[in-house]
Design a protein around this motif. Structure first.
Motif, mmCIF file in Angstrom:
data_model
loop_
_atom_site.group_PDB
_atom_site.id
_atom_site.type_symbol
_atom_site.label_atom_id
_atom_site.label_comp_id
_atom_site.label_asym_id
_atom_site.label_seq_id
_atom_site.Cartn_x
_atom_site.Cartn_y
_atom_site.Cartn_z
ATOM 1 N N LEU A 197 -7.160 67.573 145.874
ATOM 2 C CA LEU A 197 -7.188 69.083 146.708
ATOM 3 C C LEU A 197 -6.733 69.848 145.101
ATOM 4 O O LEU A 197 -7.300 70.530 144.406
ATOM 5 N N ALA A 198 -6.154 68.819 144.209
ATOM 6 C CA ALA A 198 -5.313 69.101 143.046
ATOM 7 C C ALA A 198 -6.356 69.161 141.947
ATOM 8 O O ALA A 198 -7.124 70.645 140.858
ATOM 9 N N LEU A 199 -8.165 68.407 142.265
ATOM 10 C CA LEU A 199 -8.941 68.124 140.763
ATOM 11 C C LEU A 199 -9.643 69.710 141.095
ATOM 12 O O LEU A 199 -10.267 70.010 140.269
ATOM 13 N N PRO A 257 -0.868 71.882 134.538
ATOM 14 C CA PRO A 257 -1.165 71.590 133.234
ATOM 15 C C PRO A 257 -2.521 70.974 133.433
ATOM 16 O O PRO A 257 -3.074 71.250 131.956
ATOM 17 N N HIS A 258 -3.425 71.000 133.803
ATOM 18 C CA HIS A 258 -4.180 70.308 133.614
ATOM 19 C C HIS A 258 -5.390 71.474 133.781
ATOM 20 O O HIS A 258 -6.388 70.780 133.296
ATOM 21 N N ILE A 259 -5.691 72.665 134.650
ATOM 22 C CA ILE A 259 -5.697 73.366 134.609
ATOM 23 C C ILE A 259 -5.324 73.933 132.785
ATOM 24 O O ILE A 259 -6.965 74.576 132.458
ATOM 25 N N LEU A 308 3.912 70.900 129.536
ATOM 26 C CA LEU A 308 4.538 70.044 130.420
ATOM 27 C C LEU A 308 4.234 69.197 131.266
ATOM 28 O O LEU A 308 3.302 69.216 132.325
ATOM 29 N N PRO A 309 5.135 68.593 132.025
ATOM 30 C CA PRO A 309 4.891 67.418 132.311
ATOM 31 C C PRO A 309 5.562 67.911 133.995
ATOM 32 O O PRO A 309 5.727 69.013 134.061
ATOM 33 N N GLU A 310 4.345 66.875 134.630
ATOM 34 C CA GLU A 310 4.161 67.731 136.106
ATOM 35 C C GLU A 310 5.527 67.582 136.298
ATOM 36 O O GLU A 310 5.621 68.545 137.600
ATOM 37 N N PHE A 311 6.725 66.703 136.628
ATOM 38 C CA PHE A 311 8.210 67.052 137.636
ATOM 39 C C PHE A 311 8.646 68.155 136.506
ATOM 40 O O PHE A 311 9.485 68.553 137.808
ATOM 41 N N VAL A 312 8.328 69.227 135.624
ATOM 42 C CA VAL A 312 9.032 70.337 135.441
ATOM 43 C C VAL A 312 8.268 70.903 135.770
ATOM 44 O O VAL A 312 8.721 72.314 136.576
ATOM 45 N N VAL A 313 7.065 71.433 135.699
ATOM 46 C CA VAL A 313 6.433 72.311 136.938
ATOM 47 C C VAL A 313 6.457 72.022 137.905
ATOM 48 O O VAL A 313 7.426 73.115 138.626
ATOM 49 N N ALA A 314 7.132 70.610 138.653
ATOM 50 C CA ALA A 314 6.974 71.050 140.017
ATOM 51 C C ALA A 314 8.462 71.382 140.967
ATOM 52 O O ALA A 314 8.776 71.839 141.269
ATOM 53 N N ALA A 315 9.597 70.983 139.203
ATOM 54 C CA ALA A 315 11.008 71.576 139.885
ATOM 55 C C ALA A 315 11.605 72.587 139.371
ATOM 56 O O ALA A 315 11.643 73.828 139.852
ATOM 57 N N MET A 316 10.108 73.672 138.520
ATOM 58 C CA MET A 316 10.394 75.466 138.681
ATOM 59 C C MET A 316 9.400 75.695 139.639
ATOM 60 O O MET A 316 9.781 77.036 140.235
ATOM 61 N N LEU A 317 8.675 75.485 140.328
ATOM 62 C CA LEU A 317 7.746 75.549 141.655
ATOM 63 C C LEU A 317 8.603 75.650 142.359
ATOM 64 O O LEU A 317 8.974 76.578 144.078
ATOM 65 N N ILE A 318 9.154 74.650 143.100
ATOM 66 C CA ILE A 318 10.476 74.804 144.057
ATOM 67 C C ILE A 318 11.692 75.522 143.774
ATOM 68 O O ILE A 318 11.972 76.408 144.651
ATOM 69 N N MET A 319 11.859 76.129 142.228
ATOM 70 C CA MET A 319 13.557 76.878 142.359
ATOM 71 C C MET A 319 12.315 78.163 142.523
ATOM 72 O O MET A 319 13.646 79.099 143.292
ATOM 73 N N VAL A 320 11.374 78.557 142.146
ATOM 74 C CA VAL A 320 10.920 79.689 142.595
ATOM 75 C C VAL A 320 10.254 79.913 144.532
ATOM 76 O O VAL A 320 10.615 81.048 144.844
ATOM 77 N N PHE A 321 9.894 79.096 144.658
ATOM 78 C CA PHE A 321 8.809 79.527 146.095
ATOM 79 C C PHE A 321 9.603 78.796 147.349
ATOM 80 O O PHE A 321 8.936 79.085 147.996
ATOM 81 N N ALA A 374 -14.001 63.532 134.037
ATOM 82 C CA ALA A 374 -13.682 62.567 134.395
ATOM 83 C C ALA A 374 -12.681 62.472 133.630
ATOM 84 O O ALA A 374 -11.369 61.410 134.977
ATOM 85 N N THR A 375 -11.694 62.621 132.349
ATOM 86 C CA THR A 375 -10.423 62.444 132.306
ATOM 87 C C THR A 375 -9.233 62.251 132.960
ATOM 88 O O THR A 375 -8.395 61.772 133.290
ATOM 89 N N THR A 376 -9.714 63.804 133.426
ATOM 90 C CA THR A 376 -8.520 64.242 133.981
ATOM 91 C C THR A 376 -8.241 63.793 135.616
ATOM 92 O O THR A 376 -7.372 63.922 136.209
ATOM 93 N N VAL A 377 -9.607 63.113 135.844
ATOM 94 C CA VAL A 377 -9.515 62.599 137.117
ATOM 95 C C VAL A 377 -8.004 60.711 137.080
ATOM 96 O O VAL A 377 -7.861 61.714 138.592
ATOM 97 N N GLY A 378 -8.805 60.322 136.280
ATOM 98 C CA GLY A 378 -7.486 59.839 136.234
ATOM 99 C C GLY A 378 -6.117 59.878 136.131
ATOM 100 O O GLY A 378 -5.009 59.515 136.747
ATOM 101 N N MET A 379 -5.830 60.985 135.485
ATOM 102 C CA MET A 379 -4.437 61.979 134.437
ATOM 103 C C MET A 379 -3.652 62.467 136.325
ATOM 104 O O MET A 379 -2.924 62.258 136.022
ATOM 105 N N LEU A 380 -4.615 62.860 137.280
ATOM 106 C CA LEU A 380 -4.564 63.279 137.888
ATOM 107 C C LEU A 380 -3.637 62.124 139.204
ATOM 108 O O LEU A 380 -3.121 62.637 139.599
ATOM 109 N N PHE A 381 -4.995 60.949 139.080
ATOM 110 C CA PHE A 381 -4.048 60.468 139.888
ATOM 111 C C PHE A 381 -2.668 59.322 139.210
ATOM 112 O O PHE A 381 -1.596 58.909 140.460
#
Length: 309
Positions: free
Chosen positions: A102-104, A188-190, A140-153, A241-248
């Motif tokens: 879904l993220a891809l 981050p990958h977008i 921004l690392p994924e965990f920072v984005v996740a923390a921001m999304l949790i705080m807002v939404f 293709a690089t993004t697929v590996g990074m997403l995993f």
């Protein structure tokens, strides 16, 4: 062919070194896998017997080689609690594939749309917004984005749940539980892929046949879709293709934050139990996927370079 084999051997050696490092780090962490597998009131004799059963009284290099030699045959060993590691990986992998898939999709659709708009209107208002925004989210690392999304939404607005609850199937009980993990993984990958799409289209726009098409009076949309996008496509596909590996790899972090029932949760539990076999097996699966996608990306880039000569 020789260059490809050399690259493959280097990546394989890097993967083995990474697994050895993971195995070593988990082994030297404070705590004891044998003690974690037994009740709190276990005696010293019971702990010693459990350590012998798990092979923890053997030298670390011997334990690592014993585990690694079984991996090519699909034998990832057993956990400290006696469950086959392969079964746990097979049960958790579909949930991680769902999250990563879904993220891809979100990443590819958003990056293509934003990147093409940016390339078509490089001086527009959206371009002036995307220039700093994409650079910021890439950093921004994924965990920072996740923390921001949790705080807002979750905390501020209360629209979306911050914790994932698994249903009977093992997947999230409600679709809205997927929204924040998918966004945390994709944002981050977008940013990165939007810049890649824009850059590739800008390079393609300087090709002689593209300039000729514009001079012939074709619309900006027709020039973009018929003449610029095909030239830019190999670069974009290599980036995806690089993004697929990074997403995993990023999914393992995001899952732990949202209590998502996938390989990330399995990895977090294995570290808590000081379970070297399960931790190394999860790292091996992630490493193989990332390595495979990087090799695909290298192949696509090499093919694109040969095609331009």
């Amino acid at each position: 062919m020789t260059t490809f084999l050399t690259l493959l051997l280097r990546r394989f050696a890097l993967l083995v070194a990474l697994l050895a490092l993971v195995f070593t780090v988990v082994s030297v962490l404070p705590g004891d896998a044998a003690r974690a597998a037994l009740d709190r009131g276990a005696s010293s004799a019971m702990i010693a017997a459990k350590r012998h059963e798990l092979g923890l009284d053997r030298p670390l290099p011997q334990r690592f080689w014993s585990w690694l030699s079984g991996v090519p045959t699909g034998d990832f060993g057993t956990t400290v609690r006696g469950r086959p590691v392969g079964e746990l990986l097979a049960a958790a992998a579909p949930q991680t594939l769902l999250l990563g898939g879904l993220a891809l999709i979100v990443t590819v659709v958003a990056a293509l749309g934003l990147g093409m708009w940016w390339a078509a209107r490089p001086s527009g208002r959206l371009a002036r917004v995307l220039q700093p925004t994409t650079a910021m989210v890439v950093a921004l690392p994924e965990f920072v984005v996740a923390a921001m999304l949790i705080m807002v939404f979750s905390f501020a607005i209360g629209w979306l749940p911050a914790v994932t609850v698994a249903g009977r199937s093992g997947f999230p009980a409600r679709p809205d539980m997927l929204v924040l993990p998918v966004l945390a993984l994709a944002i981050p990958h977008i940013g990165w892929n939007t810049r890649v799409v824009r850059g590739a289209l800008a390079d393609a726009g300087r090709a002689p046949h593209v300039e000729q098409a514009a001079l012939e009076g074709l619309s900006r949309r027709a020039v973009l879709l018929r003449h610029m996008l095909p030239v830019a496509l190999p670069t974009v596909v290599a980036s995806v293709a690089t993004t697929v590996g990074m997403l995993f790899g990023g999914a393992l972090v995001v899952e732990s934050l949202f209590n998502y029932p996938g390989l990330g949760a399995l990895l977090a539990g294995s570290i808590g139990d000081r379970d070297t076999a399960l931790t190394a097996a999860t790292a091996a699966v992630a490493g193989v996927v990332i390595m495979g996608m990087l090799i695909c990306a290298d192949g696509i880039r090499a093919w694109a370079v040969r095609g331009r000569r």
